[in-house]
Design a protein around this motif. Structure first.
Motif, PDB file in Angstrom:
ATOM      1  N   LEU A   1       0.774  -1.142  -0.001  1.00 53.37           N
ATOM      2  CA  LEU A   1       0.098  -0.115  -0.009  1.00 53.37           C
ATOM      3  C   LEU A   1       0.869   1.098  -0.060  1.00 53.37           C
ATOM      4  N   SER A   2       0.033   2.268  -0.593  1.00 53.05           N
ATOM      5  CA  SER A   2       1.134   3.560  -0.709  1.00 53.05           C
ATOM      6  C   SER A   2      -0.126   4.683  -0.264  1.00 53.05           C
ATOM      7  N   CYS A   3       0.696   5.628   0.654  1.00 57.73           N
ATOM      8  CA  CYS A   3       0.047   6.782   1.107  1.00 57.73           C
ATOM      9  C   CYS A   3       1.008   7.969   0.584  1.00 57.73           C
ATOM     10  N   VAL A   4       0.236   8.636  -0.534  1.00 56.84           N
ATOM     11  CA  VAL A   4       1.055   9.887  -0.960  1.00 56.84           C
ATOM     12  C   VAL A   4       0.297  11.185  -0.244  1.00 56.84           C
ATOM     13  N   ALA A   5       1.177  11.946   0.134  1.00 56.85           N
ATOM     14  CA  ALA A   5       0.817  13.275   0.601  1.00 56.85           C
ATOM     15  C   ALA A   5       1.173  14.557   0.044  1.00 56.85           C
ATOM     16  N   SER A   6       0.434  15.344   0.122  1.00 57.81           N
ATOM     17  CA  SER A   6       0.644  16.816  -0.274  1.00 57.81           C
ATOM     18  C   SER A   6       1.496  17.599   0.630  1.00 57.81           C
ATOM     19  N   GLY A   7       1.986  18.614   0.372  1.00 62.80           N
ATOM     20  CA  GLY A   7       2.602  19.547   1.426  1.00 62.80           C
ATOM     21  C   GLY A   7       4.286  19.407   1.432  1.00 62.80           C
ATOM     22  N   ARG A   8       4.790  20.418   1.781  1.00 66.24           N
ATOM     23  CA  ARG A   8       6.164  20.320   1.833  1.00 66.24           C
ATOM     24  C   ARG A   8       6.723  19.934   3.266  1.00 66.24           C
ATOM     25  N   THR A   9       6.027  19.901   3.951  1.00 74.54           N
ATOM     26  CA  THR A   9       6.447  19.431   5.723  1.00 74.54           C
ATOM     27  C   THR A   9       5.801  18.011   5.918  1.00 74.54           C
TER      28      THR A   9
ATOM     29  N   ASP B   1       9.341   7.435   2.255  1.00 78.79           N
ATOM     30  CA  ASP B   1      10.365   8.148   1.337  1.00 78.79           C
ATOM     31  C   ASP B   1       9.794   9.458   1.414  1.00 78.79           C
ATOM     32  N   ASN B   2      10.630  10.520   2.191  1.00 77.98           N
ATOM     33  CA  ASN B   2      10.210  11.846   2.282  1.00 77.98           C
ATOM     34  C   ASN B   2      10.388  12.481   0.812  1.00 77.98           C
ATOM     35  N   ALA B   3      11.275  12.098   0.180  1.00 75.70           N
ATOM     36  CA  ALA B   3      11.537  12.907  -1.134  1.00 75.70           C
ATOM     37  C   ALA B   3      10.289  12.670  -2.129  1.00 75.70           C
ATOM     38  N   LYS B   4       9.617  11.576  -1.888  1.00 71.01           N
ATOM     39  CA  LYS B   4       8.475  11.155  -2.643  1.00 71.01           C
ATOM     40  C   LYS B   4       7.218  11.560  -1.849  1.00 71.01           C
ATOM     41  N   ASN B   5       7.351  12.062  -0.709  1.00 72.81           N
ATOM     42  CA  ASN B   5       6.141  12.322   0.210  1.00 72.81           C
ATOM     43  C   ASN B   5       5.212  11.219   0.241  1.00 72.81           C
ATOM     44  N   THR B   6       5.978  10.015   0.467  1.00 71.40           N
ATOM     45  CA  THR B   6       5.249   8.584   0.496  1.00 71.40           C
ATOM     46  C   THR B   6       5.394   7.722   1.764  1.00 71.40           C
ATOM     47  N   VAL B   7       4.351   7.078   2.247  1.00 68.61           N
ATOM     48  CA  VAL B   7       4.712   5.996   3.088  1.00 68.61           C
ATOM     49  C   VAL B   7       4.160   4.710   2.688  1.00 68.61           C
ATOM     50  N   TYR B   8       4.845   3.859   2.764  1.00 65.40           N
ATOM     51  CA  TYR B   8       4.421   2.448   2.376  1.00 65.40           C
ATOM     52  C   TYR B   8       4.058   1.495   3.310  1.00 65.40           C
ATOM     53  N   LEU B   9       3.244   0.812   3.343  1.00 67.12           N
ATOM     54  CA  LEU B   9       2.801  -0.730   3.957  1.00 67.12           C
ATOM     55  C   LEU B   9       3.105  -1.639   3.174  1.00 67.12           C
ATOM     56  N   GLU B  10       4.147  -2.381   3.518  1.00 60.94           N
ATOM     57  CA  GLU B  10       4.388  -3.744   2.674  1.00 60.94           C
ATOM     58  C   GLU B  10       3.676  -4.890   3.616  1.00 60.94           C
ATOM     59  N   MET B  11       2.932  -5.711   2.900  1.00 62.75           N
ATOM     60  CA  MET B  11       1.926  -6.508   3.830  1.00 62.75           C
ATOM     61  C   MET B  11       2.520  -7.939   2.930  1.00 62.75           C
ATOM     62  N   ASP B  12       2.994  -8.856   3.828  1.00 66.40           N
ATOM     63  CA  ASP B  12       3.332 -10.086   3.471  1.00 66.40           C
ATOM     64  C   ASP B  12       2.559 -11.110   4.214  1.00 66.40           C
ATOM     65  N   SER B  13       2.846 -12.619   3.851  1.00 67.35           N
ATOM     66  CA  SER B  13       1.898 -13.507   4.274  1.00 67.35           C
ATOM     67  C   SER B  13       0.453 -13.283   4.713  1.00 67.35           C
TER      68      SER B  13
END
Length: 124
Positions: A19-27, A71-83
């Motif tokens: 899963l990806s969570c992309v955010a707007s905003g510089r902070t 990945d702050n450069a991409k303003n993104t938080v990931y949730l890798e879900m296995d099993s």
């Protein structure tokens, strides 16, 4: 900050999803970002969170199977879900807060910014 969650889908038991969570905003890098999920007929529950210092927190039910990263450069938080298991089936939401304290990190009420949710369905 505005959040956009994506990456959900229909998978089988044992499969993986990211899963990806992309955010707007510089902070964005200053925010704690959490993932929560809500299954049909159940209350929303904490899944995982990552603080701006990169410390990570997991619910016991997903520890060892899910991995949160950012990945702050991409303003993104990931949730890798296995099993993945059928009990992981839910709508997954990402949320963010720039002023949450550690003791409140698992409480959805302390996050002021929410994405729209992405559906994860795990078939048996």
């Amino acid at each position: 900050v505005q959040l956009q969650a994506s990456g959900g889908g229909l998978v089988q038991t044992g499969d993986s999803l990211r899963l990806s969570c992309v955010a707007s905003g510089r902070t964005f890098s200053m925010y704690t970002v959490g993932w929560f999920r809500q299954a049909p007929g159940k209350e929303r529950e904490f899944v995982s969170a990552i603080r701006r210092d990169n410390n990570k927190y997991y619910a016991d039910s997903v520890k060892g199977r899910f991995t949160i990263s950012r990945d702050n450069a991409k303003n993104t938080v990931y949730l890798e879900m296995d099993s993945l298991k059928p009990e992981d089936t839910a709508i997954y939401y990402c949320a963010a807060s720039d002023r949450i304290i550690l003791s409140a990190i698992r409480n959805s009420g302390n996050y002021g910014n929410w994405g729209q949710g992405t559906l994860v369905t795990v078939s048996s």
